[in-house]
Write a protein that holds these residues in place. Sequence first.
Motif, PDB file in Angstrom:
ATOM      1  N   PHE A   1       5.169  -4.809 -12.805  1.00  0.00           N
ATOM      2  CA  PHE A   1       5.997  -5.312 -13.701  1.00  0.00           C
ATOM      3  C   PHE A   1       6.448  -6.556 -13.460  1.00  0.00           C
ATOM      4  N   PHE A   2       6.153  -7.652 -14.359  1.00  0.00           N
ATOM      5  CA  PHE A   2       6.176  -9.092 -14.268  1.00  0.00           C
ATOM      6  C   PHE A   2       7.403  -9.598 -14.670  1.00  0.00           C
ATOM      7  N   ILE A   3       8.045 -10.532 -13.934  1.00  0.00           N
ATOM      8  CA  ILE A   3       9.257 -11.384 -14.543  1.00  0.00           C
ATOM      9  C   ILE A   3       8.834 -12.793 -14.107  1.00  0.00           C
TER      10      ILE A   3
ATOM     11  N   ASN B   1       0.751  -1.280  -0.118  1.00  0.00           N
ATOM     12  CA  ASN B   1       0.028   0.026  -0.016  1.00  0.00           C
ATOM     13  C   ASN B   1       0.890   1.341   0.146  1.00  0.00           C
ATOM     14  N   GLU B   2       2.081   1.291   0.501  1.00  0.00           N
ATOM     15  CA  GLU B   2       2.896   2.322   0.621  1.00  0.00           C
ATOM     16  C   GLU B   2       3.900   2.625  -0.487  1.00  0.00           C
ATOM     17  N   SER B   3       3.485   1.422  -1.577  1.00  0.00           N
ATOM     18  CA  SER B   3       4.631   1.640  -2.764  1.00  0.00           C
ATOM     19  C   SER B   3       3.965   2.216  -3.887  1.00  0.00           C
ATOM     20  N   GLU B   4       4.390   2.618  -4.884  1.00  0.00           N
ATOM     21  CA  GLU B   4       4.044   3.093  -6.148  1.00  0.00           C
ATOM     22  C   GLU B   4       3.755   2.218  -7.064  1.00  0.00           C
ATOM     23  N   MET B   5       4.730   1.340  -7.317  1.00  0.00           N
ATOM     24  CA  MET B   5       4.765   0.042  -7.965  1.00  0.00           C
ATOM     25  C   MET B   5       5.360  -1.138  -7.631  1.00  0.00           C
ATOM     26  N   VAL B   6       5.174  -2.434  -8.323  1.00  0.00           N
ATOM     27  CA  VAL B   6       5.595  -3.556  -7.659  1.00  0.00           C
ATOM     28  C   VAL B   6       6.224  -4.467  -8.846  1.00  0.00           C
TER      29      VAL B   6
ATOM     30  N   GLU C   1       8.116   1.479 -18.533  1.00  0.00           N
ATOM     31  CA  GLU C   1       7.005   0.934 -19.274  1.00  0.00           C
ATOM     32  C   GLU C   1       5.704   0.953 -18.467  1.00  0.00           C
ATOM     33  N   ILE C   2       5.755   0.819 -17.253  1.00  0.00           N
ATOM     34  CA  ILE C   2       4.506   0.473 -16.110  1.00  0.00           C
ATOM     35  C   ILE C   2       3.417   1.586 -16.520  1.00  0.00           C
ATOM     36  N   GLU C   3       4.112   2.994 -16.811  1.00  0.00           N
ATOM     37  CA  GLU C   3       2.865   4.066 -16.934  1.00  0.00           C
ATOM     38  C   GLU C   3       2.172   3.760 -18.358  1.00  0.00           C
ATOM     39  N   LEU C   4       2.663   2.915 -19.171  1.00  0.00           N
ATOM     40  CA  LEU C   4       2.125   2.771 -20.569  1.00  0.00           C
ATOM     41  C   LEU C   4       0.714   1.762 -20.298  1.00  0.00           C
ATOM     42  N   TYR C   5       0.559   1.189 -19.211  1.00  0.00           N
ATOM     43  CA  TYR C   5      -0.234  -0.031 -18.936  1.00  0.00           C
ATOM     44  C   TYR C   5      -1.401   0.400 -17.925  1.00  0.00           C
ATOM     45  N   LYS C   6      -2.640  -0.041 -18.331  1.00  0.00           N
ATOM     46  CA  LYS C   6      -3.748   0.302 -17.520  1.00  0.00           C
ATOM     47  C   LYS C   6      -3.899  -0.204 -16.000  1.00  0.00           C
ATOM     48  N   GLY C   7      -3.091  -1.325 -15.889  1.00  0.00           N
ATOM     49  CA  GLY C   7      -3.117  -2.024 -14.738  1.00  0.00           C
ATOM     50  C   GLY C   7      -4.184  -3.088 -14.272  1.00  0.00           C
ATOM     51  N   LEU C   8      -3.970  -4.028 -13.529  1.00  0.00           N
ATOM     52  CA  LEU C   8      -4.818  -5.107 -13.290  1.00  0.00           C
ATOM     53  C   LEU C   8      -6.443  -4.466 -13.008  1.00  0.00           C
ATOM     54  N   PRO C   9      -7.120  -5.387 -13.492  1.00  0.00           N
ATOM     55  CA  PRO C   9      -8.854  -4.617 -13.321  1.00  0.00           C
ATOM     56  C   PRO C   9      -9.123  -4.670 -11.711  1.00  0.00           C
ATOM     57  N   LYS C  10     -10.030  -3.856 -11.362  1.00  0.00           N
ATOM     58  CA  LYS C  10     -10.478  -3.668  -9.873  1.00  0.00           C
ATOM     59  C   LYS C  10     -11.471  -4.860  -9.611  1.00  0.00           C
ATOM     60  N   LEU C  11     -11.308  -5.270  -8.442  1.00  0.00           N
ATOM     61  CA  LEU C  11     -11.878  -6.536  -8.075  1.00  0.00           C
ATOM     62  C   LEU C  11     -13.258  -6.124  -7.352  1.00  0.00           C
TER      63      LEU C  11
END
Length: 354
Positions: free
Chosen positions: A290-292, A265-270, A328-338
């Motif tokens: 961002f996934f590996i 919750n305290e992090s901008e991106m994971v 690249e993260i900023e170019l993507y919409k992120g996971l759908p809200k649950l």
Amino acid sequence: MKNSTNNILVAPLNWGLGHATRCIPIIRELEKNGFTPIIASDGIALELLQKEFPYLQSVALPSYEIEYAIDGANFKWKLIKNSPKMIQAIFEEKKLVKNLVTTFDLKGIISDNRLGVRSKKIPSVFITHQLNVLSGKTTWISSKLHQHYIKKFTECWIPDFQEIPNLTGKLGHIEDSSLTLKYIGPLSRLEKKELPIKYQLMVMISGPEPQRTMLEEKLIAKLQNYKGEVIFIKGKLESEQKKEVIKNITYYNFMTSNEIETSINESEMVLCRSGYSSVMDLAKLEKKAFFIPTPGQFEQEYLAKKYKRNGITPFAKQDEFRIENLMEIELYKGLPKLKKLNNWKQLFILFKSE
């Protein structure tokens, strides 16, 4: 062990930490609904749940001895080579469960991907997000084999939505099935909280060795020139928590659920693996990622490619990742809200049917 006639065995597979972490919300809900969970697993999965629920009875099950190949290309061959040990463990856990049903007067079983943890005498639930098991050219046979085992259980719970959009795609959805399937909605032990951002990047490493260590070493080296504040969770479950601060990076060997919840919750991106449990956690907390994917693990590679193709999250192969990729993260919409909530009361009726 307190006397109870509402004992439910909860048994996650020890394959990384994902199966164990997604059983945490199930254990909590069982307790809320008047059941007494008994934990059963092996290795770090068992250790994690013992740390989360030190007051609950726990049982050690035989290890499937799943090992990862150093080279991802050999992943399937390594699994096939280890399959006799795995089959032996499934037979052993079947015998053990027979005794546990009587010893603890069990009213039900919830098995997260442990094929031998079931009983004909009581309702037995199998949890999986993979009705189709991707294995390259052998996908058809590995999927049919998996479905054959699932059929032996009373019900199969899939932690996803049945309708589109969903998180698992072809992994968790099949067209025709004689299986008793219930889509229970994604599972996460975490809650979204509005907290001030402390870290630009959170790194979470998970999964079996040797790939966990290989990724840890690679990312420590790559992050040397990263300017923002970083929290780095190594995913090494040890007896004591260790914290180390080196310049702008705060390292932890492991964290409890509450600590991970706060830190995400305290992090901008994971930055993490594309394991399905991580995906569900990030979707619940509405975090960009961002996934590996773990090299050679078809399921993680499929999910990473699917989310990239759908404009949800970027990914890179382990040996191709560069720190600049994070832009690249900023170019993507992120996971759908649950939005959908799990209807636990309805699901647990199964264990009160007698």
